[in-house]
Scaffold this motif. Structure first.
Motif, PDB file in Angstrom:
ATOM      1  N   PRO A 149      18.569  13.155  -9.422  1.00 30.31           N
ATOM      2  CA  PRO A 149      18.078  14.515  -9.667  1.00 30.31           C
ATOM      3  C   PRO A 149      17.851  15.274  -8.366  1.00 30.31           C
ATOM      4  N   GLY A 150      18.262  16.533  -8.376  1.00 28.79           N
ATOM      5  CA  GLY A 150      18.106  17.362  -7.182  1.00 28.79           C
ATOM      6  C   GLY A 150      16.795  18.128  -7.207  1.00 28.79           C
ATOM      7  N   GLY A 151      16.890  19.432  -7.008  1.00 24.30           N
ATOM      8  CA  GLY A 151      15.691  20.225  -6.819  1.00 24.30           C
ATOM      9  C   GLY A 151      15.121  20.804  -8.094  1.00 24.30           C
ATOM     10  N   ARG A 152      14.250  21.774  -7.876  1.00 24.67           N
ATOM     11  CA  ARG A 152      13.546  22.465  -8.954  1.00 24.67           C
ATOM     12  C   ARG A 152      14.562  23.173  -9.853  1.00 24.67           C
ATOM     13  N   PHE A 153      14.250  23.196 -11.152  1.00 29.20           N
ATOM     14  CA  PHE A 153      15.179  23.744 -12.131  1.00 29.20           C
ATOM     15  C   PHE A 153      14.388  24.370 -13.263  1.00 29.20           C
ATOM     16  N   THR A 154      14.742  25.578 -13.650  1.00 31.67           N
ATOM     17  CA  THR A 154      14.037  26.294 -14.715  1.00 31.67           C
ATOM     18  C   THR A 154      15.030  26.750 -15.782  1.00 31.67           C
ATOM     19  N   ILE A 155      14.669  26.550 -17.046  1.00 32.69           N
ATOM     20  CA  ILE A 155      15.501  26.985 -18.172  1.00 32.69           C
ATOM     21  C   ILE A 155      14.661  27.848 -19.086  1.00 32.69           C
ATOM     22  N   SER A 156      15.147  29.048 -19.353  1.00 29.37           N
ATOM     23  CA  SER A 156      14.420  29.953 -20.230  1.00 29.37           C
ATOM     24  C   SER A 156      14.321  29.398 -21.637  1.00 29.37           C
ATOM     25  N   ARG A 157      13.196  29.584 -22.278  1.00 30.81           N
ATOM     26  CA  ARG A 157      13.022  29.140 -23.656  1.00 30.81           C
ATOM     27  C   ARG A 157      13.697  30.066 -24.663  1.00 30.81           C
ATOM     28  N   THR A 158      14.200  31.197 -24.190  1.00 31.63           N
ATOM     29  CA  THR A 158      14.888  32.118 -25.086  1.00 31.63           C
ATOM     30  C   THR A 158      16.378  31.916 -25.043  1.00 31.63           C
ATOM     31  N   ASN A 168       0.814  -1.212   0.000  1.00 32.78           N
ATOM     32  CA  ASN A 168       0.000   0.000   0.000  1.00 32.78           C
ATOM     33  C   ASN A 168       0.851   1.267   0.000  1.00 32.78           C
ATOM     34  N   SER A 169       1.940   1.263   0.773  1.00 36.85           N
ATOM     35  CA  SER A 169       2.738   2.482   0.911  1.00 36.85           C
ATOM     36  C   SER A 169       3.347   2.941  -0.408  1.00 36.85           C
ATOM     37  N   GLN A 170       3.650   1.997  -1.309  1.00 38.70           N
ATOM     38  CA  GLN A 170       4.287   2.366  -2.571  1.00 38.70           C
ATOM     39  C   GLN A 170       3.412   3.308  -3.395  1.00 38.70           C
ATOM     40  N   TRP A 171       2.100   3.264  -3.179  1.00 42.22           N
ATOM     41  CA  TRP A 171       1.190   4.086  -3.971  1.00 42.22           C
ATOM     42  C   TRP A 171       1.090   5.517  -3.447  1.00 42.22           C
ATOM     43  N   ARG A 172       1.807   5.831  -2.383  1.00 45.03           N
ATOM     44  CA  ARG A 172       1.871   7.210  -1.903  1.00 45.03           C
ATOM     45  C   ARG A 172       2.989   7.990  -2.593  1.00 45.03           C
ATOM     46  N   THR A 173       3.529   7.433  -3.636  1.00 43.78           N
ATOM     47  CA  THR A 173       4.559   8.099  -4.433  1.00 43.78           C
ATOM     48  C   THR A 173       3.944   9.252  -5.218  1.00 43.78           C
ATOM     49  N   ASP A 174       4.659  10.369  -5.272  1.00 46.50           N
ATOM     50  CA  ASP A 174       4.203  11.528  -6.041  1.00 46.50           C
ATOM     51  C   ASP A 174       4.727  11.460  -7.472  1.00 46.50           C
ATOM     52  N   PHE A 175       3.906  11.875  -8.388  1.00 40.27           N
ATOM     53  CA  PHE A 175       4.331  12.053  -9.774  1.00 40.27           C
ATOM     54  C   PHE A 175       5.222  13.285  -9.858  1.00 40.27           C
ATOM     55  N   ARG A 176       6.330  13.180 -10.569  1.00 38.60           N
ATOM     56  CA  ARG A 176       7.189  14.344 -10.796  1.00 38.60           C
ATOM     57  C   ARG A 176       6.586  15.224 -11.882  1.00 38.60           C
ATOM     58  N   ARG A 177       6.452  16.509 -11.584  1.00 41.33           N
ATOM     59  CA  ARG A 177       5.821  17.421 -12.544  1.00 41.33           C
ATOM     60  C   ARG A 177       6.845  18.320 -13.236  1.00 41.33           C
ATOM     61  N   ASP A 178       6.808  18.308 -14.578  1.00 40.24           N
ATOM     62  CA  ASP A 178       7.571  19.222 -15.425  1.00 40.24           C
ATOM     63  C   ASP A 178       6.572  19.979 -16.305  1.00 40.24           C
ATOM     64  N   TYR A 179       6.832  21.274 -16.507  1.00 44.54           N
ATOM     65  CA  TYR A 179       5.899  22.106 -17.282  1.00 44.54           C
ATOM     66  C   TYR A 179       6.613  22.858 -18.399  1.00 44.54           C
ATOM     67  N   LEU A 180       5.907  23.030 -19.500  1.00 41.76           N
ATOM     68  CA  LEU A 180       6.334  23.872 -20.608  1.00 41.76           C
ATOM     69  C   LEU A 180       5.424  25.093 -20.634  1.00 41.76           C
ATOM     70  N   THR A 181       5.977  26.262 -20.290  1.00 36.31           N
ATOM     71  CA  THR A 181       5.195  27.488 -20.332  1.00 36.31           C
ATOM     72  C   THR A 181       5.667  28.356 -21.500  1.00 36.31           C
ATOM     73  N   ASP A 182       5.057  29.517 -21.657  1.00 37.37           N
ATOM     74  CA  ASP A 182       5.434  30.401 -22.758  1.00 37.37           C
ATOM     75  C   ASP A 182       6.884  30.849 -22.662  1.00 37.37           C
ATOM     76  N   THR A 183       7.413  30.907 -21.454  1.00 40.40           N
ATOM     77  CA  THR A 183       8.743  31.481 -21.257  1.00 40.40           C
ATOM     78  C   THR A 183       9.816  30.482 -20.850  1.00 40.40           C
ATOM     79  N   ALA A 184       9.439  29.297 -20.350  1.00 40.03           N
ATOM     80  CA  ALA A 184      10.461  28.432 -19.750  1.00 40.03           C
ATOM     81  C   ALA A 184      10.076  26.960 -19.752  1.00 40.03           C
TER      82      ALA A 184
END
Length: 284
Positions: free
Chosen positions: A275-284, A208-224
């Protein structure tokens, strides 16, 4: 039944199915009954900043999405090449015996996830946000850019959020990707692959405990490109306050590719290679 439990039951049913057509017998009827509720539960995740966990609740959207990512990994498992000869059997393979999992067609796979609100990633130039490297053909010129030479399975987006990356074969110079590392080193924040070892937060936990895993979220926005958005920002120190042994470029590669791509500057730092923490890369 909450959506996370509905999706969890689908994975378990797919995992145990021994018939001839898992899509018609299991997946399609499940979608008829549960797709609307699951799509509604996931909708707040589609836009960057659209949902944030303020306090933990069992079966929240991140756990629902993790369960669905397992379903995806099971259904696309046999799209992938086998482990290379002589490879050690990954721990996750021992636990789940995935070679017994049933097979679906590419069209069935895409049809199932389209009913949950997802759309395929189109034909775009190589970018680790969109693409998981399955095989590297080493270019003779080290500086040669990464070129996609074939697609192994389709990737999916839920609005601005990445659900799964497209599996690709590439040709690349060793300054960018090294054969035997970029396509063989362990993949992080991934449940299961046929062709290589993987690690996610479920391994080592109980039924049961294995299902308490969080999905890792990555996003593509207009800028990054926004990677690993639910974590603290990447830093020069680990959680114990000790200096990180990986260089900034190596940490960037780990977050973006979810694996090592080249030999480490400090070969002894391999134990720090996750993989470490949150990371953002500009699309420009």
């Amino acid at each position: 039944m909450i959506p996370a439990l509905r999706v969890r039951q689908l994975f378990l049913t797919v995992e145990e199915y021994q018939g001839v057509d898992v899509f018609l017998a299991v997946v399609d009827p499940w979608l008829d009954e549960h797709a609307d509720a699951v799509r509604e539960a996931l909708a707040p995740l589609a836009a960057f900043g659209g949902w944030t966990r303020t306090e933990y609740e069992f079966g929240d959207p991140l756990e629902t999405l993790y369960a669905l990512s397992r379903v995806s990994d099971a259904l696309m498992y046999k799209f992938q090449p086998l482990l290379p000869p002589g490879s050690e059997i990954p721990w996750a393979h021992d636990i789940h015996e995935p070679e017994r999992w049933p097979h679906v067609t590419r069209d069935q796979y895409l049809s199932a996830f389209s009913r949950l609100g997802m759309v395929p990633i189109g034909d775009v130039a190589f970018e680790p946000f969109f693409h998981e490297v399955v095989h590297v053909a080493q270019h003779e010129r080290p500086e040669a850019p990464v070129e996609i030479t074939g697609t192994v399975w389709p990737g999916l987006m839920l609005g601005e959020m990445l659900f799964s990356r497209t599996g690709v074969m590439v040709r690349a110079g060793a300054q960018h990707l090294v054969a035997g590392i970029a396509d063989r080193s362990p993949l992080h924040d991934v449940f299961m692959r046929r062709y290589r070892e993987t690690f996610d937060g479920s391994l080592g936990w109980g039924h049961n405990s294995q299902w308490r895993t969080d999905f890792r979220r990555d996003y593509l926005t207009d800028t990054a490109f926004r990677f690993n958005v639910d974590e603290e920002p990447d830093s020069e120190q680990d959680i114990l306050g000790k200096p990180r042994r990986l260089t900034p470029a190596e940490r960037s590669d780990l977050v973006r590719h979810r694996c090592l791509t080249r030999p480490l500057q400090d070969p002894g730092a391999s134990q720090d290679a996750s993989p470490g923490g949150r990371f953002t890369i500009s699309r420009t």
